[in-house]
Design an enzyme around this catalytic site. Structure first.
Site, PDB file in Angstrom:
ATOM      1  N   ASP A  22      38.567  25.508  35.323  1.00  0.00           N
ATOM      2  CA  ASP A  22      39.321  26.632  34.817  1.00  0.00           C
ATOM      3  C   ASP A  22      40.768  26.137  34.747  1.00  0.00           C
ATOM      4  O   ASP A  22      41.151  25.271  35.527  1.00  0.00           O
ATOM      5  CB  ASP A  22      39.173  27.766  35.835  1.00  0.00           C
ATOM      6  CG  ASP A  22      40.012  28.951  35.480  1.00  0.00           C
ATOM      7  OD1 ASP A  22      40.009  29.322  34.302  1.00  0.00           O
ATOM      8  OD2 ASP A  22      40.677  29.495  36.382  1.00  0.00           O
ATOM      9  N   ASP A  36      36.657  34.255  38.786  1.00  0.00           N
ATOM     10  CA  ASP A  36      35.640  33.334  38.288  1.00  0.00           C
ATOM     11  C   ASP A  36      34.302  33.471  38.995  1.00  0.00           C
ATOM     12  O   ASP A  36      33.416  32.654  38.780  1.00  0.00           O
ATOM     13  CB  ASP A  36      36.113  31.881  38.461  1.00  0.00           C
ATOM     14  CG  ASP A  36      37.315  31.602  37.598  1.00  0.00           C
ATOM     15  OD1 ASP A  36      37.353  32.126  36.475  1.00  0.00           O
ATOM     16  OD2 ASP A  36      38.208  30.858  38.038  1.00  0.00           O
TER      17      ASP A  36
END
Lengths: 71, 637
Positions: free
Chosen positions: B324, B530
């Site tokens: 990410d 996430d």
């Protein structure tokens, strides 16, 4: 209820056998005998917990007579 | 050594001495002329002394229906030796079996102790400050939330809390693996498991002991060995079949050749005994989990929590690493990096002033960065006019930006869509980062560019990950394409997917999982938003941010200090662990099979068989210990 106990077990094979034996007891939700950390973790319903714990200790002794569980 | 082990050791020493005396006596021929029952009894006594516990256990286990355990096998093998008149062999086998067992339990105990030593972060006591100001040592588990604790220099912080008084450096290395001490002052948060380095601290606890970082970590690492790897499960299943199969082989070997008249009964029984001794799977059953446990211990020393052996196994096979962007590669701290005036008439200060005024009620990180920049500007320059409170009718247009009024004129602060929707002519910027356009009274006045800063060492971390064997590194981000590309190019990412919503990230990872036919897909995120992706990937790695619960919960591996440099370290530890485990499996099985073969054709002795059982186990255990050893070179090189 889920609780852990110190459990002296000499061999990894026996630990696996104990785990299997305890999991076969009626009312046991989950049981683990960890050879590395020398711990027995037992999960069962609160109201029958003590009975199951007794049965679990007996099952362990059956697999390995020398095994010691601190309760 | 435990008391039990010492007792066995003394027994071994005594019987070993007796055995040597018997050998000498036999050698000089003093037993000649004695009838066999006498010699039998002479050997039987030390045999019972050394083997009574094995015999006892074997009998108890048989009565419980537990056949085929090693006690039973040893009993049958040695009884077999007695039956065919090999008295000294029977005693020797039992004696060396016990020596081997002792070594084995000593080695296991030692390695268990040194692994737990790696995780010696549990505090023994907490100094609770009483009303009269005195500190009393208390069991950490009995301390309630909001209690004042005194932490002297050199002491472990027992429970998470906030510093009320004092100013000190704390050593966080036990938790994060980071060796540089962190400074804490009044109001700062401290985490249990860290060591106070130089001066007295008073803290107020914010959690109970069982919710504190230290006990969470301990629980996690202890439970890690419960989640078994494929290799461990394979060994458990294998052990279940191996012993009975070899035992049946032994029976066949003892019975068939004599019936067929190929060899005398005594010979075939001897060969069968060798089979029985080698049929114990101990070497594998102990060394395999021990290796994984060591690998998990070594990781935790570096501040990497691995939640199970299965994840260690999976990360060793990682071929694709998905990261990410925000919070993982970049710091997640947005800063105004540039202000561009549309024309010289309106100053940069005025542009930022208007933008900050429009954004003043927003909590969005982008808005906060504009407001902070504005405040900073004012702090340094008193002469600046503060007209930013004069904005009225502030309205947020979702997905576009903000509109407001300033002395009758319309103010627009937002993205391309906002200006296009209001038909304002403007010059689109091609700079990387998040871009805010500002317009006043339908006239475009300037652009503010906001960027996130890349973490130090991110490029090196990524190149280390590739060196560790990951072939593809992918970046996912919700940011715009330009900003993503710039970051990706700087740190050496292979593929970039930008402008993704959280749901798109899951989809992306699923696609990568489907495309990836060799190896595993690991995802690294900061764990706050996430969670779904962390769950979906083969291995979810989260930034723990020193105890962020959400991250620890969702991930399979947690990097306690948010350092992506640790990813290559955990991959290396995992690969090393797996290599060791495989070595042990191959070594133990090949030695056993070799001895079985040699035993069947009559070349192997019972001594070799005992080595094939306990000797191999001890060697495999010693080899497993290497998994917990870790050096700086392993991490950097």
């Amino acid at each position: 209820m889920k609780k852990s106990y110190k459990c002296e077990v000499d061999c990894a094979n026996c630990a696996a056998k104990m785990e299997e034996a305890i999991n076969k007891i009626d009312g046991v939700k989950s049981a683990r005998v960890n050879f590395m950390t020398q711990k027995l973790t037992l999960e069962a319903d609160d109201d029958i917990y003590d009975e199951i714990l007794d049965a679990a200790v007996k099952a362990c002794k059956k697999v390995e007579p020398d095994c010691e569980i601190e309760i | 050594m435990t008391r039990k082990m010492k007792k066995t050791r003394n027994r071994i020493i005594g019987v070993l001495a007796a055995f040597i005396v018997l050998l000498i006596v036999d050698h000089i021929g003093l037993f000649e002329g004695l009838s066999w029952p006498v010699i039998f009894v002479i050997y039987l006594i030390p045999y019972i002394v050394i083997g009574y516990d094995v015999l006892r256990k074997a009998f108890i286990n048989i009565s419980h229906g537990q056949v085929f355990d090693e006690n039973f096998l040893m009993m049958i093998a040695t009884f077999g030796a007695f039956a065919i008149g090999e008295y000294s062999e029977a005693l020797a086998v039992m004696l060396f079996y016990q020596i081997g067992e002792l070594f084995q339990s000593y080695a296991v105990g030692k390695s268990r102790a040194s692994i737990t030593e790696l995780m010696s972060i549990a505090p023994e006591y907490a100094n609770v400050i009483q009303e009269n100001g005195e500190a009393v040592e208390t069991d950490p588990e009995e301390v309630t939330i909001g209690t004042m604790l005194l932490i002297k220099p050199g002491e472990k912080i027992p429970i998470d809390g906030i510093v009320v008084e004092g100013d000190s450096f704390i050593d966080t290395s036990a938790i994060t693996g980071e060796s540089v001490p962190r400074r804490v002052t009044e109001g700062g948060e401290v985490i249990s498991g860290c060591v106070n380095k130089d001066s007295v601290l008073k803290i107020r606890t914010t959690k109970n002991y069982e919710d504190s970082t230290v006990s969470k970590i301990l629980e996690l690492v202890e439970n890690a060995s419960n989640k078994k790897s494929r290799m461990e499960n394979f060994i458990t299943r294998f052990a279940r079949y191996y012993t009975p199969v070899v035992t049946i082989g032994a029976v066949l070997l003892a019975v068939i050749p004599p019936i067929m008249g190929l060899m005398p009964f005594a010979d075939s029984v001897k060969r069968a005994c060798i089979f029985l001794i080698v049929s114990c799977p101990c070497a594998l059953v102990i060394s395999v989990p021990l290796g994984f446990f060591g690998g998990i211990g070594a990781s935790s020393k570096l501040g990497i929590l691995v939640k199970g052996s299965n994840y260690l196994e999976a990360i060793a096979e990682a071929s694709t690493l998905v990261l990410d962007k925000t919070g993982t590669i970049t710091k997640g701290e947005f800063k105004v990096t540039e202000i561009i005036q549309a024309n010289a008439e309106i100053s940069k200060e005025e542009i930022i002033c208007i933008a900050a005024g429009a954004e003043k009620f927003s909590n969005h990180p982008i808005a906060r960065s504009v407001i902070e920049y504005h405040e900073e500007l004012h702090k340094n320059n008193d002469a600046l006019a503060d007209d930013n409170n004069e904005l009225t009718e502030i309205k947020e247009v979702p997905g576009h930006g903000i509109t407001a009024k300033l002395s009758g004129e319309d103010i627009y602060v937002g993205n391309v869509k906002l200006l296009k929707a209001n038909n304002i002519a403007f010059k689109e910027s091609d700079k990387p980062g998040t871009i805010i356009y500002v317009a006043k009274g339908k006239v475009f006045i300037g652009t503010i560019i906001i960027s996130d800063t890349i973490k130090e060492g991110a490029a090196k971390s990524i190149s280390n990950v590739k060196k560790a064997g990951v072939s593809k590194v992918v970046m996912l981000t919700g940011d715009n394409d330009d900003a993503a590309r710039v970051v990706a190019d700087k740190v050496g990412i292979d593929e970039v997917y930008s402008q993704l919503l959280p749901a798109d990230k899951v989809e992306r990872v699923e696609k990568l999982l489907a495309d990836n036919n060799s190896g595993k897909v690991a995802f690294v995120g900061d764990g706050i938003n996430d969670a779904p992706v962390l769950m979906r990937a083969d291995v979810g790695i989260a930034m723990g941010s020193m105890g962020s619960d959400a991250a620890i919960e969702a991930a399979d591996i947690v990097l306690m200090d948010d350092d992506i440099g640790k990813i290559s370290a955990v991959i290396k530890i995992a690969r090393k662990t797996l290599a060791i485990v495989k070595e042990n499996i191959v070594f133990a099985l090949s030695v056993k099979i070799l001895i079985l073969f040699l035993g069947a054709v009559g070349i192997a002795t019972m001594w070799m068989a005992v080595f094939g059982d306990v000797g191999v186990a001890v060697l495999a255990i010693l080899n497993s210990m290497r998994a917990m050893k870790w050096s700086k070179e392993d991490m950097n090189g």
